[in-house]
Write an enzyme that holds these catalytic residues in place. Structure first.
Site, short mmCIF file in Angstrom:
data_model
loop_
_atom_site.label_atom_id
_atom_site.label_comp_id
_atom_site.label_asym_id
_atom_site.label_seq_id
_atom_site.Cartn_x
_atom_site.Cartn_y
_atom_site.Cartn_z
N HIS A 93 38.80 -7.99 13.52
CA HIS A 93 40.01 -7.18 13.34
C HIS A 93 39.64 -5.72 13.48
O HIS A 93 38.54 -5.30 13.13
CB HIS A 93 40.66 -7.45 11.98
CG HIS A 93 39.73 -7.22 10.82
ND1 HIS A 93 38.77 -8.16 10.42
CD2 HIS A 93 39.58 -6.17 9.99
CE1 HIS A 93 38.10 -7.67 9.39
NE2 HIS A 93 38.56 -6.48 9.10
N HIS B 297 44.52 15.07 -5.67
CA HIS B 297 44.47 16.03 -4.57
C HIS B 297 45.11 15.45 -3.30
O HIS B 297 45.85 16.15 -2.60
CB HIS B 297 43.01 16.42 -4.32
CG HIS B 297 42.84 17.42 -3.22
ND1 HIS B 297 43.08 18.77 -3.38
CD2 HIS B 297 42.45 17.26 -1.93
CE1 HIS B 297 42.84 19.40 -2.25
NE2 HIS B 297 42.45 18.51 -1.34
N1 LIG Z 1 45.53 -11.85 3.13
C1 LIG Z 1 45.42 -10.69 3.81
N2 LIG Z 1 46.34 -10.38 4.75
C2 LIG Z 1 46.23 -9.24 5.43
N3 LIG Z 1 45.27 -8.34 5.28
C3 LIG Z 1 44.35 -8.60 4.33
C4 LIG Z 1 44.37 -9.78 3.56
N4 LIG Z 1 43.33 -9.77 2.70
C5 LIG Z 1 42.69 -8.62 2.93
N5 LIG Z 1 43.28 -7.91 3.89
C6 LIG Z 1 42.88 -6.62 4.45
O1 LIG Z 1 41.91 -6.88 5.45
C7 LIG Z 1 41.02 -5.79 5.54
C8 LIG Z 1 39.62 -6.35 5.65
O2 LIG Z 1 38.68 -5.30 5.57
P1 LIG Z 1 37.25 -5.40 6.26
O3 LIG Z 1 36.86 -6.85 6.31
O4 LIG Z 1 36.37 -4.57 5.37
O5 LIG Z 1 37.41 -4.77 7.63
C9 LIG Z 1 41.23 -4.93 4.32
O6 LIG Z 1 41.80 -3.69 4.70
C10 LIG Z 1 42.20 -5.73 3.45
O7 LIG Z 1 43.13 -4.92 2.79
ZN LIG Z 2 42.18 18.62 0.68
#
Ligand SMILES: Nc1ncnc2c1ncn2[C@@H]1O[C@H](COP(=O)(O)O)[C@@H](O)[C@H]1O
Ligand SMILES: [Zn+2]
Ligand SMILES: Nc1ncnc2c1ncn2[C@@H]1O[C@H](COP(=O)(O)O)[C@@H](O)[C@H]1O
Ligand SMILES: [Zn+2]
Lengths: 223, 223
Positions: free
Chosen positions: A123, A200
DNA sequence: TATTCCGATAGTGAC
DNA sequence: GTCACTATCGGAATGAG
């Protein structure tokens, strides 16, 4: 199935999540991040099972076609994001003002990946840089978008990339912990004082977008 | 005047604190620690302004007379402590049973100093080793009495002391942080799990003294 | 290694 | 990744005209 694969459900059955899926194409989805770290926070998700489990730092290697296609989808996502900010009245230029649109995207929207993702399905984040959201709750959340833990999509272009540079970085988790909290608007450092940063960021957000009081309250509530 | 000098008020005007001062002599006070880390916790305080601001690790150097005099006061304090435990029924031997008294003092009462005191006025702790007190709230409290951060009064005897040995110790602050929490009764380690230690110390206390339920509750309340 | 308040940091189990 | 919970660890103020 473990939490690592929660994004798979969108791939399997996007029609089941009409409120989350903002763009559905044959090979890609764009969804709303379920825990948005800014007023608008989208995820670009390739649907292909061939690549969904490849690390984002590796998946574009020797795959310029894929990179170009993702780049197209990201542009669509960025424009959806701007459309929504126009719809809710946060942005005030005309919808067909291409220059204002591009300028805003270039300065206030970030697209890229986490160098250590937690979710297994590939993603790409597309996020507005206000970081004004009740889901932004700790240093890890913030620094995962504001330090080198976050890798801009542009840097993944296989035609421009020095493949050696990618692994020369220090432990990304340590970067998140060791980097001070720094305002994305003005660069001011808040060391580790997260609560201060939040206050902030709210001021900066209000100053930039001049939202109404009721808008502010709505952005502070969970959606 | 800052918190560092709070003990000065007892020296200046002991009559003002009749509930705190358990022994008043011309040159010394014995008071109740205001934040007792055990069921009984006393402080021996020399009244002389000549020595009150000298570091406890230095004050007895080349001063055998002072050491001997403090030793006398400590013995009185220890016996006051035992008298009180007899009075409240925690100890059950006869008040004139010198052997039982000395045995208890030797095994369950500790006299000495903190190698880095926070309060500036010279004071020697005399404390029962139950560490069953609502004022014992963190690792620093506990390890300041159970590691080498605490220096037994006996070790300060100038006639027995190798003056070189005193500074060979590592950073006392680091000792408190790095040492695991270890039960003074049985030696079991609780690493950094302070709440677990507290529960265990309560069990050990009950097992050793067999207090009534109402006694237990009273020891858990702030006095 | 004073207390107290407040907040940052950290580990857990479940989803 | 999230959340909720628990607990540990960490800095700052502490006064007074
Ligand atoms: N069930 C879900 N549906 C959609 N987005 C999600 C779900 N669970 C987690 N996320 C998001 O997926 C992203 C995963 O982050 P990362 O794996 O660190 O790139 C984070 O921003 C979460 O907020
Ligand atoms: Zn600032
Ligand atoms: N106002 C006070 N009156 C009596 N004892 C106090 C007071 N403030 C702190 N204490 C105790 O003084 C001791 C000082 O510890 P230290 O300076 O580390 O030897 C601690 O045990 C405190 O509980
Ligand atoms: Zn034990």
């Amino acid at each position: 199935m473990s939490f690592k694969y929660v994004l798979q459900q969108y791939i399997n059955n996007p029609k089941k999540f009409p409120d989350s899926v903002v763009l559905e194409e044959e090979d890609f989805l764009v969804i709303r991040d379920a825990y948005p770290k800014s007023v608008r926070h989208l995820l670009v998700i390739p649907r292909s099972s061939e690549i969904t489990h490849i690390h984002p730092l590796d998946v574009f290697d020797k795959n310029q076609d894929l990179y170009n296609r993702v780049s197209q989808i990201i542009k669509k996502a960025e424009n959806i994001l701007v459309d929504e900010l126009l719809d809710i009245g946060l942005l005030k230029f005309e919808s067909d003002d291409a220059i204002a649109r591009e300028s805003f995207i270039n300065t206030f929207v970030r697209a890229g990946i986490h160098s250590v993702p937690s979710l297994a399905n590939l993603h790409i984040h597309v996020i507005s840089k206000d970081f004004f959201s009740p889901r932004l709750k700790n240093k890890k959340h913030y620094n995962s978008f504001t330090t080198s833990f976050f890798v801009d999509f542009d840097e993944l272009d296989p035609s421009k990339r020095s493949s050696a540079s990618e692994k020369t970085q220090k432990n990304p988790i340590q970067i998140i912990k060791d980097s001070p909290l720094r305002c994305t608007y003005c660069g001011k450092s808040f060391e580790n004082k997260f609560k201060h940063l939040k206050l902030h960021l709210e001021k900066e957000f209000i100053n930039k977008f001049k939202p109404s009081a009721s808008q502010i309250q709505s952005f502070k509530r969970l959606s």
